[in-house]
Scaffold this motif. Sequence first.
Motif, PDB file in Angstrom:
ATOM      1  N   ASP A  40       3.887  17.526  40.765  1.00 45.20           N
ATOM      2  CA  ASP A  40       3.911  17.663  42.220  1.00 45.20           C
ATOM      3  C   ASP A  40       4.710  16.512  42.823  1.00 45.20           C
ATOM      4  OD1 ASP A  40       2.369  20.027  42.703  1.00 45.20           O
ATOM      5  OD2 ASP A  40       0.605  18.929  42.038  1.00 45.20           O
ATOM      6  N   HIS A  41       5.166  16.716  44.061  1.00 39.94           N
ATOM      7  CA  HIS A  41       5.935  15.690  44.755  1.00 39.94           C
ATOM      8  C   HIS A  41       5.080  14.453  44.972  1.00 39.94           C
ATOM      9  CE1 HIS A  41       9.497  18.040  45.713  1.00 39.94           C
ATOM     10  NE2 HIS A  41       8.690  19.062  45.952  1.00 39.94           N
ATOM     11  N   ALA A  42       5.684  13.284  44.768  1.00 39.85           N
ATOM     12  CA  ALA A  42       5.010  12.022  45.064  1.00 39.85           C
ATOM     13  C   ALA A  42       4.948  11.841  46.592  1.00 39.85           C
ATOM     14  CB  ALA A  42       5.749  10.875  44.389  1.00 39.85           C
ATOM     15  N   TRP A  52      -3.861   9.720  45.750  1.00 40.63           N
ATOM     16  CA  TRP A  52      -5.139  10.022  45.094  1.00 40.63           C
ATOM     17  C   TRP A  52      -5.026  11.264  44.212  1.00 40.63           C
ATOM     18  CZ3 TRP A  52      -7.922   9.593  50.379  1.00 40.63           C
ATOM     19  CH2 TRP A  52      -8.041   8.260  50.737  1.00 40.63           C
ATOM     20  N   HIS A  53      -4.206  12.214  44.618  1.00 44.87           N
ATOM     21  CA  HIS A  53      -3.984  13.429  43.823  1.00 44.87           C
ATOM     22  C   HIS A  53      -3.549  13.046  42.410  1.00 44.87           C
ATOM     23  CE1 HIS A  53      -2.403  17.507  42.923  1.00 44.87           C
ATOM     24  NE2 HIS A  53      -1.333  16.874  42.468  1.00 44.87           N
ATOM     25  N   PHE A  54      -2.634  12.103  42.298  1.00 43.09           N
ATOM     26  CA  PHE A  54      -2.104  11.700  40.998  1.00 43.09           C
ATOM     27  C   PHE A  54      -3.093  10.816  40.245  1.00 43.09           C
ATOM     28  CE2 PHE A  54       1.352  12.685  43.839  1.00 43.09           C
ATOM     29  CZ  PHE A  54       2.023  13.636  43.093  1.00 43.09           C
ATOM     30  N   THR A  59      -6.776  11.379  35.184  1.00 42.93           N
ATOM     31  CA  THR A  59      -8.084  11.168  34.556  1.00 42.93           C
ATOM     32  C   THR A  59      -8.432  12.305  33.596  1.00 42.93           C
ATOM     33  OG1 THR A  59      -9.367  12.373  36.208  1.00 42.93           O
ATOM     34  CG2 THR A  59      -8.881  10.033  36.666  1.00 42.93           C
ATOM     35  N   ASP A  60      -9.557  12.129  32.927  1.00 46.97           N
ATOM     36  CA  ASP A  60     -10.075  13.178  32.046  1.00 46.97           C
ATOM     37  C   ASP A  60     -10.677  14.341  32.829  1.00 46.97           C
ATOM     38  OD1 ASP A  60      -9.301  11.772  29.821  1.00 46.97           O
ATOM     39  OD2 ASP A  60     -11.266  10.847  29.511  1.00 46.97           O
ATOM     40  N   ARG A  97      -0.383   5.481  34.416  1.00 48.81           N
ATOM     41  CA  ARG A  97      -1.445   6.338  33.876  1.00 48.81           C
ATOM     42  C   ARG A  97      -0.971   7.773  33.636  1.00 48.81           C
ATOM     43  NH1 ARG A  97      -6.142   6.123  37.604  1.00 48.81           N
ATOM     44  NH2 ARG A  97      -7.204   7.122  35.869  1.00 48.81           N
ATOM     45  N   LEU A  98       0.204   8.125  34.170  1.00 46.85           N
ATOM     46  CA  LEU A  98       0.764   9.467  33.982  1.00 46.85           C
ATOM     47  C   LEU A  98       1.618   9.496  32.723  1.00 46.85           C
ATOM     48  CD1 LEU A  98       1.776  10.130  37.693  1.00 46.85           C
ATOM     49  CD2 LEU A  98      -0.188  11.101  36.478  1.00 46.85           C
ATOM     50  N   ASP A  99       1.930  10.711  32.274  1.00 48.08           N
ATOM     51  CA  ASP A  99       2.795  10.851  31.107  1.00 48.08           C
ATOM     52  C   ASP A  99       4.226  10.500  31.438  1.00 48.08           C
ATOM     53  OD1 ASP A  99       0.766  11.760  29.305  1.00 48.08           O
ATOM     54  OD2 ASP A  99       0.834  13.683  30.340  1.00 48.08           O
TER      55      ASP A  99
END
Length: 99
Positions: A40-42, A52-54, A59-60, A97-99
């Motif tokens: 999704d767009h940053a 907060w979406h990202f 998270t798990d 924390r993202l791929d």
Amino acid sequence: MKIKTDLHTHTVGSTHGYSTIRENAECAISAGLEVIAITDHAPGMVDAPHSWHFEVLATDMVPRRVCDGGIVLLKGAECSFLNNNAELDLEDRVLKRLD
């Protein structure tokens, strides 16, 4: 050649996306894909979700494998440059924390 991965998908988190993560995954499975990335767009884009979406995406709470393990989910963001110093519109602590 068979394409097995889509590395650029949007969800309802970006207001021009019309599907949930699960709906994207189900569609990808039916198309024979093995991996999708939610990007999704940053927050710098007009239609973008809050950072907060990202944070939640990373998270798990959002599993790595969805639809009974039928597809691998990569977690990312479509970022924009804010200036000539290559500063992005998502905080480094979230990006890490993202791929």
